[in-house]
Design an enzyme around this catalytic site. Structure first.
Site, mmCIF file in Angstrom:
data_model
loop_
_atom_site.group_PDB
_atom_site.id
_atom_site.type_symbol
_atom_site.label_atom_id
_atom_site.label_comp_id
_atom_site.label_asym_id
_atom_site.label_seq_id
_atom_site.Cartn_x
_atom_site.Cartn_y
_atom_site.Cartn_z
ATOM 1 N N MET A 30 -3.806 -1.522 11.050
ATOM 2 C CA MET A 30 -4.329 -2.073 12.328
ATOM 3 C C MET A 30 -4.955 -0.725 13.084
ATOM 4 S SD MET A 30 -2.888 -5.624 13.673
ATOM 5 C CE MET A 30 -1.359 -4.897 14.531
ATOM 6 N N GLY A 31 -4.771 0.443 12.453
ATOM 7 C CA GLY A 31 -5.513 1.680 13.016
ATOM 8 C C GLY A 31 -4.441 2.357 14.208
ATOM 9 N N GLY A 36 3.231 8.006 10.346
ATOM 10 C CA GLY A 36 3.519 6.640 9.476
ATOM 11 C C GLY A 36 2.581 6.319 8.667
ATOM 12 N N HIS A 37 1.400 6.043 9.171
ATOM 13 C CA HIS A 37 0.342 5.396 8.490
ATOM 14 C C HIS A 37 -0.129 6.541 7.334
ATOM 15 C CE1 HIS A 37 -0.448 3.289 12.554
ATOM 16 N NE2 HIS A 37 -0.575 2.338 11.710
ATOM 17 N N GLN A 61 -2.718 -12.787 13.863
ATOM 18 C CA GLN A 61 -1.350 -12.672 13.786
ATOM 19 C C GLN A 61 -0.853 -12.324 15.232
ATOM 20 O OE1 GLN A 61 -2.160 -8.985 11.367
ATOM 21 N NE2 GLN A 61 -0.319 -8.140 12.558
ATOM 22 N N GLY A 147 4.879 -0.123 5.205
ATOM 23 C CA GLY A 147 5.928 0.683 5.614
ATOM 24 C C GLY A 147 7.078 -0.258 5.680
ATOM 25 N N ASP A 150 8.352 -2.278 8.990
ATOM 26 C CA ASP A 150 8.084 -3.621 9.149
ATOM 27 C C ASP A 150 8.758 -4.218 7.903
ATOM 28 O OD1 ASP A 150 5.817 -3.880 11.675
ATOM 29 O OD2 ASP A 150 5.332 -1.978 10.358
ATOM 30 N N MET A 184 7.790 5.955 14.599
ATOM 31 C CA MET A 184 6.364 6.076 14.966
ATOM 32 C C MET A 184 6.019 4.676 14.869
ATOM 33 S SD MET A 184 4.901 9.605 13.341
ATOM 34 C CE MET A 184 5.763 11.131 13.605
ATOM 35 N N ARG A 187 2.261 1.217 19.066
ATOM 36 C CA ARG A 187 2.631 0.810 20.481
ATOM 37 C C ARG A 187 3.400 1.744 21.211
ATOM 38 N NH1 ARG A 187 3.040 -4.312 17.413
ATOM 39 N NH2 ARG A 187 1.211 -5.783 18.258
HETATM 40 P P1 AMP Z 1 0.203 -1.170 11.627
HETATM 41 O O1 AMP Z 1 -1.273 -0.424 11.787
HETATM 42 O O2 AMP Z 1 0.956 -1.017 12.592
HETATM 43 O O3 AMP Z 1 -0.094 -2.774 11.299
HETATM 44 O O4 AMP Z 1 0.705 -0.653 10.256
HETATM 45 C C1 AMP Z 1 0.173 -0.529 9.117
HETATM 46 C C2 AMP Z 1 1.261 -0.129 7.998
HETATM 47 O O5 AMP Z 1 1.845 1.225 8.458
HETATM 48 C C3 AMP Z 1 2.228 -1.248 7.837
HETATM 49 O O6 AMP Z 1 2.666 -1.295 6.390
HETATM 50 C C4 AMP Z 1 3.408 -0.491 8.514
HETATM 51 O O7 AMP Z 1 4.801 -0.980 8.118
HETATM 52 C C5 AMP Z 1 3.159 0.796 8.241
HETATM 53 N N1 AMP Z 1 4.145 1.759 9.575
HETATM 54 C C6 AMP Z 1 3.873 1.549 10.579
HETATM 55 N N2 AMP Z 1 4.654 2.574 11.442
HETATM 56 C C7 AMP Z 1 5.255 3.045 10.496
HETATM 57 C C8 AMP Z 1 6.337 4.144 10.275
HETATM 58 N N3 AMP Z 1 6.639 4.812 11.209
HETATM 59 N N4 AMP Z 1 6.689 4.678 9.157
HETATM 60 C C9 AMP Z 1 5.900 4.280 8.075
HETATM 61 N N5 AMP Z 1 5.213 3.256 7.999
HETATM 62 C C10 AMP Z 1 4.876 2.710 9.133
#
Ligand code: AMP
Length: 283
Positions: A30-31, A36-37, A61, A147, A150, A184, A187
């Site tokens: 979601m950017g 992490g991303h 969602q 990741g 989640d 990370m 939010r």
């Molecule tokens: P999001 O943009 O928050 O929807 O996350 C996109 C992807 O990045 C999802 O697969 C998350 O689980 C992963 N992700 C978010 N934060 C982390 C993190 N700190 N370490 C590893 N993966 C992450």
């Protein structure tokens, strides 16, 4: 790196790469990228020929009253980071092209969506599985990286991919943390300096839990209570859940084992944060 916004153009691109025998890996996001991303993108680049990063803040969602409108966005910065970390396509469709007039289908996974985040965010996981199923159809990846941050989402997507015969290898990747232990998250940008300190209740309580398990603690309910009390010592915190579950079934288990996962969700002020750790891991 190509920027693609139309689902039809995305699928045409995927068809042409598949025809050349290329392996495609999808990293759904979601950017508002952080390390992490980026670690997921680099993982994708190691295992596939072409990494497609999708960037879509998925409205279905989010429940009414959640942070859909305020969700942080930084498209140009994200595009630069994706390119540097191995993406060949940034797929950023418009909401109207993903959910056009008349759209009314949902992908539902039962059972493992009932507890943890599924209990406090009704409808959240069907929003996630619906968009991920659509992305699989639009991007036609051979693999997709998610990741472990989640953890329940990863379990739900594995279940969906298996149940619905998606020919996509689902790869989980470890949580990336700040030097002081905070996982990370996009939010985290909502937190004030003071709240950023309080947010350490997550990683610090997990450390305490792992220590207690290393010392022989076996009683899951008792440990959950100790962790709740530890977290409530911090300021501005409300607990959504503190749960010790089996990492495969996500069901509560009374006796702690090497499969036990501690999953946490708290609000610091208005910001909801989640984290998790396997309790059998080294302290
Ligand atoms: P999001 O943009 O928050 O929807 O996350 C996109 C992807 O990045 C999802 O697969 C998350 O689980 C992963 N992700 C978010 N934060 C982390 C993190 N700190 N370490 C590893 N993966 C992450």
């Amino acid at each position: 790196m190509e920027k693609i916004t139309s689902p039809a153009a995305m699928t045409a691109w995927a068809d042409s790469r598949r025809a050349e025998g290329k392996k495609i890996c999808l990293v759904p996001t979601m950017g508002f990228f952080h390390e992490g991303h980026l670690s997921l993108m680099r993982k994708g680049a190691k295992i596939a020929d072409e990494v497609v990063v999708s960037l879509f803040v998925n409205p279905i969602q989010f429940a009414p009253g959640e942070d859909l409108d305020s969700y942080p966005r930084a498209f140009e910065q994200d595009a630069g980071l994706a390119e540097k970390n191995g993406a060949v396509v940034l797929f950023a469709p418009e909401v109207a092209s993903v959910y056009p007039e008349g759209f009314c289908s949902r992908v539902e996974v039962d059972g493992i969506t009932d507890q943890l985040c599924g209990a406090s965010r009704p409808g959240h996981f069907s929003g996630v599985t619906t968009i991920v199923a659509k992305l699989f159809n639009m991007v036609k990846p051979h693999s997709a990286v998610f990741g472990e941050k989640d953890f329940q989402q990863l379990a739900v997507i594995r279940r969906m991919a298996s149940d619905l015969n998606f020919d996509v290898e689902i790869i989980g990747y470890p949580i990336v943390r700040e030097p002081d232990g905070l996982a990370m998250s996009s939010r985290n940008s909502y937190l004030s300096d003071q709240q950023r300190e309080h947010a350490l209740c997550l990683s610090q309580s997990m450390q305490v839990a792992r220590q207690k398990v290393a010392e022989g603690e076996k009683n899951a309910a008792g440990l959950q209570e100790q962790i709740r009390n530890f977290i409530l010592e911090f300021g501005e915190v409300t607990i959504d859940y503190v749960s010790i579950v089996n990492c495969r079934t996500l069901e509560f288990e009374a006796e702690i084992s090497s499969d036990s996962l501690l999953a946490l969700a708290v609000k610091i002020g208005k910001t909801r944060l989640i984290d998790n750790t396997l309790l059998g891991q080294q302290v």
